[in-house]
Write a protein that holds these residues in place. Structure first.
Motif, mmCIF file in Angstrom:
data_model
loop_
_atom_site.group_PDB
_atom_site.id
_atom_site.type_symbol
_atom_site.label_atom_id
_atom_site.label_comp_id
_atom_site.label_asym_id
_atom_site.label_seq_id
_atom_site.Cartn_x
_atom_site.Cartn_y
_atom_site.Cartn_z
ATOM 1 N N ARG A 273 0.839 -1.189 0.000
ATOM 2 C CA ARG A 273 0.000 0.000 0.000
ATOM 3 C C ARG A 273 0.879 1.246 0.000
ATOM 4 O O ARG A 273 2.020 1.213 0.464
ATOM 5 C CB ARG A 273 -0.926 0.024 1.227
ATOM 6 N N TYR A 275 -0.925 4.783 0.092
ATOM 7 C CA TYR A 275 -1.674 6.001 0.447
ATOM 8 C C TYR A 275 -2.957 5.609 1.164
ATOM 9 O O TYR A 275 -3.449 4.491 1.034
ATOM 10 C CB TYR A 275 -2.009 6.816 -0.809
ATOM 11 N N ASP A 276 -3.502 6.574 1.909
ATOM 12 C CA ASP A 276 -4.748 6.404 2.648
ATOM 13 C C ASP A 276 -5.940 6.356 1.686
ATOM 14 O O ASP A 276 -6.335 7.373 1.125
ATOM 15 C CB ASP A 276 -4.900 7.570 3.637
ATOM 16 N N GLU A 277 -6.526 5.188 1.526
ATOM 17 C CA GLU A 277 -7.641 5.020 0.590
ATOM 18 C C GLU A 277 -8.934 5.650 1.111
ATOM 19 O O GLU A 277 -9.856 5.920 0.322
ATOM 20 C CB GLU A 277 -7.904 3.529 0.324
ATOM 21 N N GLU A 279 -9.288 8.591 2.930
ATOM 22 C CA GLU A 279 -9.001 9.936 3.430
ATOM 23 C C GLU A 279 -10.242 10.823 3.466
ATOM 24 O O GLU A 279 -10.439 11.612 4.385
ATOM 25 C CB GLU A 279 -7.924 10.582 2.550
ATOM 26 N N ARG A 285 -11.607 13.108 -3.623
ATOM 27 C CA ARG A 285 -10.282 12.511 -3.634
ATOM 28 C C ARG A 285 -9.971 11.705 -4.890
ATOM 29 O O ARG A 285 -8.821 11.332 -5.114
ATOM 30 C CB ARG A 285 -10.121 11.599 -2.402
ATOM 31 N N TRP A 289 -5.718 10.232 -7.312
ATOM 32 C CA TRP A 289 -5.192 8.877 -7.425
ATOM 33 C C TRP A 289 -4.418 8.628 -8.711
ATOM 34 O O TRP A 289 -3.515 7.785 -8.748
ATOM 35 C CB TRP A 289 -6.318 7.851 -7.239
ATOM 36 N N LEU A 292 -0.977 9.715 -7.799
ATOM 37 C CA LEU A 292 -0.369 8.763 -6.875
ATOM 38 C C LEU A 292 0.136 7.521 -7.612
ATOM 39 O O LEU A 292 1.245 7.036 -7.364
ATOM 40 C CB LEU A 292 -1.382 8.357 -5.805
ATOM 41 N N PRO A 371 0.765 3.368 5.369
ATOM 42 C CA PRO A 371 -0.156 4.479 5.615
ATOM 43 C C PRO A 371 -1.439 4.002 6.274
ATOM 44 O O PRO A 371 -1.862 2.865 6.082
ATOM 45 C CB PRO A 371 -0.430 5.026 4.215
ATOM 46 N N LYS A 373 -5.545 3.963 7.059
ATOM 47 C CA LYS A 373 -6.794 4.156 6.324
ATOM 48 C C LYS A 373 -7.765 4.801 7.300
ATOM 49 O O LYS A 373 -8.100 4.232 8.338
ATOM 50 C CB LYS A 373 -7.358 2.846 5.777
#
Length: 470
Positions: A273, A275-277, A279, A285, A289, A292, A371, A373
């Motif tokens: 992983r 990034y914070d899925e 957020e 958001r 992506w 990212l 990160p 979630k």
């Protein structure tokens, strides 16, 4: 000679052309695409983000100016011109009546996981219907449209527009002009230059998918930059979303977007992983992506969900890869099975049990995981499991021409007396980075109408001066 020459064929260009005609100007619209591909990226749009202080026909509750502004401020990280942003926001409270007048119909918005029933007005029939309605209205009003007309340069004199010059050398003279020809998202070489090489020696732009039109090569934008126009924006910043890796190179549009990211996890090709899925809500958001994924090795990611998420998001056009175990899924998508199992196991163990609700910012989150979630974190433990491969999908670029609220093109902070800009070519004034659903159409509609009105008034005032001197 026409009073106003509009270069472009999308939402902003059409709003400019129609408005200029309503002001009494003769208008020529030059569209690079053939008729069947007209409309630029606008043909792939679906909605307009609208301010409203109380319920308005298809919009529920209220979405006041300050909340709209805070949403925009959050996604841009402060990289926005507040004066121009608020100008756009306020205009969206009333522009729909004008849109309806020109044939655009609205429908109740989608509900559920998209969270836009309160903030966005959806076009009946989508962007294609909007584009067709505007072209019908423009031509009924007497706007002259020329298709397959690519403009390579402008004849300018001391910042004043004289004529647009086509690739075949044809001159299109006008008393004023509106530039609304889009960004450079279809120009692969320019994207390569903007993004450069990463530490692994890869050219990330080589793996980008262009969500919209192939005709936005940025020729006119580059010409203006070479003329020393006041510019704004980072060339690497764009509306860049994660799309299905199997999407076509051009014109895949909205149906290639993958909307289950917030309901599961996303891993790179190392099965980790990044990034914070969870957020924030997906419409606020989804446009981060693509960027990212672009920063991951080989510019690819994998959105992973289990069967609990099925039916909670807009289904994509292509089915996901399906497996009855995490290990089997890893093997099917060519990820290291041991690492993938470890990533999922660590995520599952970090999930704090709460009250799952994908329609609110719920209390399902992870602890002691990086990160993290933040919301909608529930274990991936219910087969079958699904994977959707992701690539960066470029919608439009943010490098553009700097403007103030008159939409005039500026040279050394001096406004041109008869050259204006709207749409993607100036969206970077409001969008320095990031995106929130529907705001691109808000910018194009607002500044298209401003540019059209001011271009018409500039042209008609020139005519009045000529007639007065006779």
């Amino acid at each position: 000679m026409y009073d106003v020459v509009v270069i472009g064929g999308g939402n902003a260009a059409l709003c400019a052309a129609i408005t200029a005609r309503e002001e009494g100007a003769s208008v020529l619209l030059l569209e690079a695409a053939p008729k069947e591909w007209r409309g630029g990226n606008s043909q792939h749009t679906r909605n307009l983000r609208c301010m409203h202080n109380q319920p308005q026909d298809v919009l529920i509750d209220a979405y006041p100016e300050e909340e709209y502004w805070q949403d925009l401020l959050k996604v841009t990280g402060g990289k926005t011109n507040e004066h121009l942003a608020r100008l756009v926001i306020r205009s969206t409270e009333t522009c729909r009546e004008w849109m309806k007048k020109h044939g655009v119909n609205f429908q109740p918005p989608l509900s559920g996981a998209l969270h836009v029933a309160r903030t966005n007005a959806f076009f009946m029939g989508g962007g294609k219907a909007l584009v067709n309605a505007y072209f019908r209205s423009a031509q009924n009003l007497g706007v002259v449209v020329k298709y397959e007309t690519k403009i390579k340069e402008l004849d300018l004199k001391d910042g004043k527009f004289i004529a647009a010059i086509g690739e075949d050398g044809t001159r299109y003279e006008g008393k004023s002009c509106v530039l609304a020809a889009g960004g450079f998202e279809s120009n692969r070489e320019w994207l390569r230059e903007a993004w450069g090489q990463n530490e692994s020696g890869e050219w990330p732009a080589d793996n980008f998918i262009i969500r919209g039109t192939r005709f936005n090569q940025g020729n006119l934008l580059k010409f203006m930059l070479d003329q020393g126009v006041d510019a704004i924006g980072d060339p690497s910043q764009s509306h860049c979303v994660a799309v299905d890796a199997r999407a076509p190179l051009y014109d895949g549009g909205i149906c290639t977007r993958i909307d289950c990211v917030s309901l599961g996890i996303v891993v790179n090709n190392q099965a980790k992983r990044f990034y914070d899925e969870g957020e924030d809500f997906w419409p606020k958001r989804y446009a981060i992506w693509g960027r990212l994924v672009a920063k991951q090795p080989q510019q690819i990611g994998y959105s992973i969900i289990d069967s609990k998420s099925v039916g909670r998001f807009m289904p994509p056009v292509f089915e996901g890869v399906k497996a009855n175990s995490i290990r089997e899924l890893a093997e099917k998508i060519n990820l290291d099975p041991d690492q993938f199992e470890q990533t999922v196991r660590e995520f599952n163990q970090a999930c704090v049990k709460g009250e799952f609700n994908h329609t609110v910012l719920d209390n399902c989150h992870t602890e002691n995981l990086s990160p993290a979630k933040t919301h909608w974190a529930v274990p991936l433990d219910t087969p079958p499991f699904y994977s959707y491969a992701l690539r960066p999908g470029i919608t439009f670029t943010y490098l553009g021409l700097k403007v103030e609220d008159d939409a005039a093109v500026r040279f050394n902070n001096i406004p041109s007396p008869n050259l204006y800009v709207a749409g993607e070519m100036m969206a970077g004034n409001v969008l320095g980075q990031g995106y929130t659903a529907g705001v691109g159409m808000s910018i194009g509609t607002t500044f298209g109408r401003i540019a059209g009105k001011n271009a018409a008034r500039s042209a008609l005032s020139q005519s009045a001066l000529i007639q007065g001197a006779m």
